[in-house]
Scaffold this motif. Structure first.
Motif, PDB file in Angstrom:
ATOM      1  N   LYS A   1      -1.894  -2.016   3.800  1.00  0.00           N
ATOM      2  CA  LYS A   1      -3.058  -1.283   4.302  1.00  0.00           C
ATOM      3  C   LYS A   1      -3.517  -1.883   5.632  1.00  0.00           C
ATOM      4  O   LYS A   1      -3.574  -3.101   5.796  1.00  0.00           O
ATOM      5  CB  LYS A   1      -4.189  -1.370   3.285  1.00  0.00           C
ATOM      6  CG  LYS A   1      -5.273  -0.332   3.519  1.00  0.00           C
ATOM      7  CD  LYS A   1      -6.305  -0.398   2.392  1.00  0.00           C
ATOM      8  CE  LYS A   1      -7.466   0.543   2.682  1.00  0.00           C
ATOM      9  NZ  LYS A   1      -7.238   1.915   2.313  1.00  0.00           N
TER      10      LYS A   1
ATOM     11  N   PHE B   1       0.836  -1.206   0.000  1.00  0.00           N
ATOM     12  CA  PHE B   1       0.000   0.000   0.000  1.00  0.00           C
ATOM     13  C   PHE B   1       0.871   1.257   0.000  1.00  0.00           C
ATOM     14  O   PHE B   1       0.674   2.180  -0.786  1.00  0.00           O
ATOM     15  CB  PHE B   1      -0.910  -0.029   1.234  1.00  0.00           C
ATOM     16  CG  PHE B   1      -1.883   1.099   1.287  1.00  0.00           C
ATOM     17  CD1 PHE B   1      -2.839   1.264   0.278  1.00  0.00           C
ATOM     18  CD2 PHE B   1      -1.872   2.007   2.335  1.00  0.00           C
ATOM     19  CE1 PHE B   1      -3.749   2.304   0.327  1.00  0.00           C
ATOM     20  CE2 PHE B   1      -2.778   3.054   2.380  1.00  0.00           C
ATOM     21  CZ  PHE B   1      -3.714   3.198   1.378  1.00  0.00           C
TER      22      PHE B   1
ATOM     23  N   ASP C   1      -4.804   8.543   3.745  1.00  0.00           N
ATOM     24  CA  ASP C   1      -4.518   7.122   3.545  1.00  0.00           C
ATOM     25  C   ASP C   1      -3.594   6.600   4.634  1.00  0.00           C
ATOM     26  O   ASP C   1      -3.739   5.482   5.090  1.00  0.00           O
ATOM     27  CB  ASP C   1      -3.845   6.908   2.185  1.00  0.00           C
ATOM     28  CG  ASP C   1      -4.786   7.218   1.043  1.00  0.00           C
ATOM     29  OD1 ASP C   1      -5.990   6.954   1.210  1.00  0.00           O
ATOM     30  OD2 ASP C   1      -4.330   7.735   0.010  1.00  0.00           O
TER      31      ASP C   1
ATOM     32  N   ASN D   1      -0.502   3.257  -2.910  1.00  0.00           N
ATOM     33  CA  ASN D   1      -1.530   2.586  -3.704  1.00  0.00           C
ATOM     34  C   ASN D   1      -1.183   2.588  -5.192  1.00  0.00           C
ATOM     35  O   ASN D   1      -2.044   2.795  -6.048  1.00  0.00           O
ATOM     36  CB  ASN D   1      -2.864   3.321  -3.494  1.00  0.00           C
ATOM     37  CG  ASN D   1      -3.993   2.326  -3.315  1.00  0.00           C
ATOM     38  OD1 ASN D   1      -3.793   1.124  -3.489  1.00  0.00           O
ATOM     39  ND2 ASN D   1      -5.159   2.820  -2.960  1.00  0.00           N
TER      40      ASN D   1
END
Lengths: 269, 218
Positions: free
Chosen positions: A28, A3, A181, A63
């Motif tokens: 993640k 991630f 994020d 990402n």
């Protein structure tokens, strides 16, 4: 592909090389704790990830999207940096709340400015098509976050009337209001009285979920052991040791990690 | 008693000039000072040195001398073809430049005193530089500079009487005329009351502003 991928970050201030080729990745929902003595480069690394410092070399990828590339000058433009920054949230050691705004206003200030801009540009901000609609959902989200950090009743107080621990919890809610994020914490409890660190650490612990990815630079070794999925020990600008808490904290391999941790254990047991 | 009133009215007429000089100076020196402050904090070296040199020269020489320079140098340089029609204009120019230099240093102190963390918090929240300045930093700067600004502005009230040296008909000039023409000394001392009242009102105003900004600390 992970991630968050941080590759070959190198950062010097003048002739002092603070970060020497740092690479790590994060999945993640993982919590990464970065430990190490003062001056080892932990905070500089976090500041590079948040674009508060510009590394001389390296890549930052979230990402699959390249947010920073040391060889690509277009990634260093102010407007580009501003946009990419929103992938990350940052909680500072010194809280840095805006003193002239109430707790609630601290939370909604940046999202409202952003919503206004986005609606003007794209006619849309997180599903809302009018500014009024956006503000309603921003306000509702701020209320929810205040509740999450346990400060709903302080919503209309000014930061100067809150304890350090409460200020830091507001700062966490403020960072979450932009739904980053990756949420970064730069020694979030180092400026607090010892009896206030618990409330902040338990809020951070409470944020842990499959959705939230966090990087915590900390001196709280037991917190790193209990909450982190992975631990990095930094020394002199390099990653000296990396692994699960059990690997790094319970069974360190490197003599430097061992020496660092033994200084903590001297007093804590 | 009649004499007192007519003197009062005459002096008030003169004090009107002081008030105009005061108002115009504030109106232009406040924004000009901010520009000089930005200049002297600029990363562009020539601009920075130019602004700092201006501040040094203006703060390092007497305002009275600056009044003479503004009033008499242009006619000397142009061989008398350029003269200020109104001496007041020359006074205004000298005052605006002088006070802008002082204000710029107050602004600079206020802006540089804001902790770096306030800017960084704005940056990581995705704010633009201009948004950080106007939404985060500005009010904090205002709060920090109210006290030094009020000091400087109160000094300005009294400094306006210096315009007398280039023959601007301000309150002290009127009072002196009473001495010369009517043989009255007391109007000279009476002028003090006008300044005192004006400064008293300003003091109350600044106290009010300080109170207004007292709702937060930091």
């Amino acid at each position: 592909m992970a991630f968050l991928e941080v590759k070959n970050i190198q950062k010097s201030f003048g002739r002092t090389e603070v970060l020497k080729d740092i690479s790590f990745s994060l999945e993640k929902g993982e919590v990464l704790a970065i430990i190490g003595s003062s001056g080892s480069g932990k905070t500089t690394l976090l500041r590079c990830i948040n674009f508060l410092e510009t590394p001389q070399m390296g890549n930052i990828i979230v990402n699959g999207e390249v947010l920073f590339d040391g060889d690509d000058p277009s990634k260093k433009k102010d407007s580009e940096i501003r946009k990419n920054r929103l992938h990350f949230g940052m909680v500072f050691q010194q809280f840095n709340l805006f003193p002239q705004y109430t707790v609630f206003e601290n939370l909604v200030l940046a999202p409202k400015l952003l919503a206004k801009e986005k609606i003007k540009e794209n006619g849309e901000y997180r599903g809302a098509t009018t500014y009024k609609e956006a503000v309603e959902s921003i306000n509702a989200e701020a209320e929810r976050l205040l509740d999450k950090v346990g400060l709903s009743e302080k919503r209309d107080e000014y930061p100067c009337n809150l304890s350090g621990g409460q200020q830091q919890r507001v700062a966490i809610a403020r960072a979450l209001a932009l739904d980053p994020d990756v949420l970064c914490f730069d020694e979030p409890t180092s400026a607090l009285d010892p009896e206030l660190t618990g409330e902040v650490l338990s809020v951070i612990k409470g944020l842990k979920s499959s959705e939230s990815t966090m990087i915590v630079v900390t001196h709280e070794i037991s917190f790193a052991r209990d909450v982190a999925d992975r631990v990095i020990f930094m020394a002199d600008g390099v990653i000296e040791e990396e692994g699960t808490p059990s690997q790094v904290i319970e069974h360190p391999q490197s003599p430097r990690t061992q020496a660092f941790l033994s200084r903590f254990n001297q007093y804590s047991d | 008693m009649d004499q007192f009133w007519s003197v009062s009215l005459q002096l008030l007429e003169g004090f009107k000039e002081n008030c105009i000089l005061f108002g115009v100076t504030l109106l232009f020196a406040l924004p000009l000072g901010l520009l000089i402050a930005f200049g002297s904090m600029s990363g562009f070296k020539p601009l920075k040195f130019l602004c700092r040199a201006i501040v040094w020269i203006i703060r390092g020489t007497p305002l009275m001398l600056q009044l003479f320079v503004v009033c008499y140098i242009p006619p000397l340089l142009t061989d008398g073809s350029f003269k200020f029609k109104e001496r007041m204009t020359a006074a205004m120019i000298a005052f605006i430049i002088n006070y802008a230099a002082y204000f710029s240093e107050i602004y600079r102190g206020g802006i540089e005193g804001i902790p770096k963390g306030q800017y960084e918090a704005g940056y990581v929240l995705g704010m633009k530089k201009s948004q950080i300045f106007f939404k985060v930093v500005l009010l904090q700067v205002v709060k920090r500079i109210v006290a030094p600004m009020s000091n400087e502005i109160i000094t300005l009230v009294k400094d306006t009487s210096l315009a007398r040296v280039i023959m601007v008909p301000e309150i002290l000039k009127y009072a002196e005329d009473f001495t010369k023409i009517n043989g009255l000394i007391w109007p000279i001392f009476y002028t003090g009351a006008f300044f005192l009242i004006f400064c008293g009102v300003l003091t109350l105003l600044f106290r009010f502003i300080e109170k207004k900004l007292d709702y937060y600390k930091g």
